[in-house]
Design a protein around this motif. Structure first.
Motif, PDB file in Angstrom:
ATOM      1  N   UNK A 205      68.313  80.815  58.277  1.00  0.00           N
ATOM      2  CA  UNK A 205      67.852  82.083  57.713  1.00  0.00           C
ATOM      3  C   UNK A 205      68.472  82.302  56.340  1.00  0.00           C
ATOM      4  N   UNK A 206      69.758  82.014  56.213  1.00  0.00           N
ATOM      5  CA  UNK A 206      70.410  82.158  54.911  1.00  0.00           C
ATOM      6  C   UNK A 206      69.778  81.218  53.884  1.00  0.00           C
ATOM      7  N   UNK A 207      69.422  80.007  54.304  1.00  0.00           N
ATOM      8  CA  UNK A 207      68.768  79.075  53.388  1.00  0.00           C
ATOM      9  C   UNK A 207      67.415  79.620  52.940  1.00  0.00           C
ATOM     10  N   UNK A 208      66.634  80.162  53.871  1.00  0.00           N
ATOM     11  CA  UNK A 208      65.323  80.711  53.524  1.00  0.00           C
ATOM     12  C   UNK A 208      65.466  81.914  52.596  1.00  0.00           C
ATOM     13  N   UNK A 209      66.461  82.759  52.842  1.00  0.00           N
ATOM     14  CA  UNK A 209      66.685  83.918  51.969  1.00  0.00           C
ATOM     15  C   UNK A 209      67.070  83.470  50.561  1.00  0.00           C
ATOM     16  N   UNK A 210      67.868  82.394  50.470  1.00  0.00           N
ATOM     17  CA  UNK A 210      68.227  81.864  49.153  1.00  0.00           C
ATOM     18  C   UNK A 210      66.978  81.393  48.408  1.00  0.00           C
ATOM     19  N   UNK A 211      66.085  80.700  49.112  1.00  0.00           N
ATOM     20  CA  UNK A 211      64.854  80.243  48.475  1.00  0.00           C
ATOM     21  C   UNK A 211      64.008  81.416  48.000  1.00  0.00           C
TER      22      UNK A 211
END
Length: 766
Positions: free
Chosen positions: A31-37
């Motif tokens: 989820x953190x990776x998707x939010x960064x994107x």
């Protein structure tokens, strides 16, 4: 339960909880990776080049979809596990699991001992750890197939199959099936424990609510074969009540998207018979990790701008659903054009001035031109340009101008000028609009309410009594066709839309200059791309008319006209058709089969049969089989897999039917935890709603034709004879009503049922 058994269960639950905790930690990282994107994509919006905006839009969309799936709150996110023997080869698939289906030759020692080589957890989405080792296998992945298909007869590599019950992030329990009981299997040096009395029976015993649960944790082998069947051509699935046909259809949609998302980006359409069934099933696909690519529509909601909100009596429904209506509507479309011209008081003559003289077409000439235009098969509204051309041809011929020119080029130039002069005159434009008005499907349907007029249009097609029933039914519409529509009216509107032809829609907005360079619509946020943020009306307005795959649920109920409607949406599609002839409510199955074959075309077909009834206890299934023997002699009912010991209850309703029904509903509410369905003849639907008012949402009154596909913990069926006498298919409809209960069934007999001393209706006696 023994303390030792309790200790094993608690220890196994704790072990699964530890694994689930690791899964959710990994999900939080994703989820953190998707939010960064998403944040990174927003920054790209500051770069105003078309390339940057296109890249930003694609990144926002993909990251947003991923984030939405990760953030979904799932019941039973992790629901299964299989413990496997070593395989014949050491190859791993893209999901990180070994691909071998059969065990290695040396997997089992001579003393029948074996070591577990691989453990796979099955869930709604695939999850890999940072080193790409599978924490969860997506239920649709090939590696998950043994969880559903392995049996004690053909276990493959599977030693133990476990169903894990969880809610949110907490594991509630586990149930194991030991598929190789002859083995002594060890895992990490300890003997493999087995917990519980069987996962399937535990799942079947759960109380029903107002929405369908997915069956992803309890799919059985014959169901899994259908779900994973290749999508090419037509997959036909037959199965009796309780065999999971609807659930299989929904899971198949999710599986097809998982297998070939690019191919099915054109959309999957699931057609359900009633809005009740749509409401009951529409939450299943999101729970399986799929939404947005699949449209679930009731038959009465397939046509843009129309919504079925009333029912036709069976004699009227038989007329409207018949294939003969295609001929009736064709004549009505052309007849309504003449009617519209007469109602507008169009001048009987067309007069224009050409080359300084008056040119005129009289009533007879105009009538011949209209008949000539209507002689083809093109849609009526799309014939207007042809009507315009033939009018100009007749005026040119009558003016004699063509005889003045011997040079073809000069004649063509003169004719071009003549056409331009005449066709741009206000009088000619006004005449053409009145002489060939644009028709709407609703207006044609309304015009059919006049019995005398309809009789002329349907001569040698419908019988006089059928004309009378049809016209009286359509009299509920106003002159423009607005008013209550039935599900059969919606199919007629769809047919008329084809016969009339739809004019091109005006563009809703100006083209953004940027679009000319990028070819993309510039979007600011992922919410703009999310169809679930739109209002339902907007979604329907933009509904596509052609799909990549169509799934027809309860296909046995579609009328010939409804098959024509559905068929138009799948001309290039692959199909899954799910149904049961024994449950058909349509009175002429052979006529419907012809329309079905026309809709499916010459595509090859693959047929499956579901034979196990997971819904009804054996006591209920046995009673229903008596009606099946009357409705379709020689048919084999599906085999019930469980027994509750609760035989169906019979009672004779008193003179006050409402009080009898209400008292029984109150009694059953105390007996079951879930829902109580009260099935009555279609003519008593409104009465039943009044009888049960105030008892709460757990009680659902419904007409016999609305019960299809639904299930309740307890069911009350009022007067089987009334339901059976509703239509020529009444016995099949009664069979459906008797097979809705998962636990208890009550039959309330009326006078027409001729009950015996024990209250058993004549139709249900042995």
């Amino acid at each position: 339960m023994k303390a030792q058994d309790t200790g094993v269960r608690d220890r196994e639950i704790h072990g699964e909880q530890t694994h689930l905790d690791a899964v959710y930690r990994r999900l939080e990282e994703k989820i953190h990776e998707a939010e960064f994107l998403m944040d990174d994509a927003a920054k790209r919006a500051q770069v105003g080049t078309p390339g940057a905006l296109a890249e930003r839009d694609a990144q926002v969309f993909q990251a947003g979809m991923h984030l939405q799936r990760l953030n979904n709150e799932f019941e039973d996110f992790l629901f299964g596990r299989v413990d496997l023997l070593p395989g014949k080869d050491g190859k791993r698939g893209p999901d990180g699991a070994y691909t071998s289906v059969e065990p290695a030759d040396d997997a089992v020692a001579a003393d029948n001992t074996a070591e577990i080589a691989e453990t796979l957890h099955i869930g709604r989405l695939g999850v890999l750890d940072a080193e790409y080792t599978p924490l969860v296998i997506d239920w649709r992945a090939p590696a998950a197939a043994p969880f559903y298909r392995a049996t004690p007869v053909a276990p493959g590599r599977v030693v133990r199959r476990r169903v894990i019950r969880s809610r949110g992030r907490k594991v509630l329990g586990v149930e194991d099936d030991l598929l190789r009981p002859e083995l002594t299997a060890t895992l990490d040096g300890a003997e493999l424990p087995v917990v519980g009395d069987g996962a399937l029976m535990a799942a079947l015993g759960r109380a029903r609510s107002h929405t369908m649960r997915d069956i992803v944790s309890s799919i059985q082998a014959e169901q899994d074969l259908v779900i994973r069947a290749p999508a090419a051509s037509v997959t036909e699935v037959e199965g009796g009540p309780g065999t999971g046909k609807t659930a299989v259809a929904l899971h198949r949609a999710a599986y097809l998207l998982y297998q070939d998302r690019r191919r099915y980006a054109g959309g999957i359409l699931i057609v359900s018979p009633t809005p009740l069934l749509v409401s009951y099933t529409e939450g299943v696909l999101p729970s399986l990790g799929e939404e947005g690519q699949v449209a679930i529509r009731a038959l009465g909601s397939l046509v843009e701008g129309a919504e079925a909100d009333t029912y036709d009596p069976q004699p009227v429904a038989r007329v409207k659903g018949s294939a003969r209506m295609a001929k009736v509507l064709r004549k009505a479309a052309r007849g309504t054009l003449e009617l519209a011209v007469a109602q507008r008081a169009t001048p009987l003559r067309l007069r224009v001035v050409a080359f300084g003289t008056r040119v005129e077409l009289d009533e007879g000439e105009l009538a011949r031109i209209r008949q000539h235009v209507l002689g083809g098969t093109a849609p009526v509204n799309l014939l207007k340009p042809r009507a315009r051309k033939l009018l100009l041809d007749a005026l040119w011929e009558k003016s004699g101008a063509g005889k003045r020119y011997t040079d073809p080029e000069l004649a063509a130039e003169a004719r071009e000028g003549f056409d331009e002069d005449i066709s741009t005159e206000d009088d000619f434009i006004e005449f053409l609009d009145a002489w060939w008005p644009e028709l709407t499907p609703r207006r044609v349907l309304a015009a059919m309410a006049d019995e005398k007029r309809l009789g002329r249009w349907t001569r040698r097609v419908l019988q006089p009594r059928e004309v009378r029933r049809l016209s009286r039914s359509l009299s509920r519409l106003d002159a423009e066709g607005h008013g209550p529509l039935s599900v059969h009216d919606v199919a007629l509107l769809d047919e008329l839309a084809v016969l009339l032809g739809a004019p091109a829609r005006p563009r809703k907005r100006d083209v953004d200059p940027l679009d000319q360079f990028t070819g993309l619509e510039e979007l600011t946020t992922f919410a703009d791309r999310n169809p679930h943020r739109r209002e339902r009306g907007e979604r329907l307005e933009q509904e596509r008319k052609d799909y990549a795959h169509i799934i027809v649920d309860e296909a046995q109920d579609l009328t010939p006209m409804q098959w024509r409607m559905v068929g138009r949406r799948g001309r290039q599609a692959t199909w899954t058709v799910v149904g049961d002839p024994a449950q058909s409510s349509w009175s002429d199955p052979e006529e419907a089969a012809g329309a079905r074959d026309e809709a499916l075309g010459t595509r090859p077909r693959r047929r499956f049969e579901l034979t196990v009834n997971y819904r009804n206890p054996a006591e209920v299934a046995e009673l229903a089989s008596r009606v099946l023997a009357l409705a379709m002699p020689g048919s084999e009912p599906p085999r019930a897999v469980r027994s509750t010991g609760l035989v169906p209850r019979f009672a004779v309703a008193g003179e006050d039917l409402g009080s009898s029904v209400r008292e029984e509903a109150v009694r059953l509410l105390d007996e079951v935890e879930g829902t109580v369905g009260v099935v009555v003849a279609m003519g008593r639907r409104q009465q039943a709603a009044r009888w049960l008012a105030g008892l709460g949402e757990r009680v659902v009154p419904l007409g016999s034709l609305e019960a299809k596909g639904l299930e309740y913990d307890a069911t009350i069926v009022l007067s089987p004879a009334e339901i059976a006498d509703e239509s020529p298919a009444g016995l099949r409809v009664l069979y459906v009503a008797l097979t809705r209960a998962t636990q208890q069934l009550t039959i309330l007999a009326g006078e027409r049922d001729l009950p015996d001393q024990e209250g058993v209706p004549d139709l249900l006696r042995e």
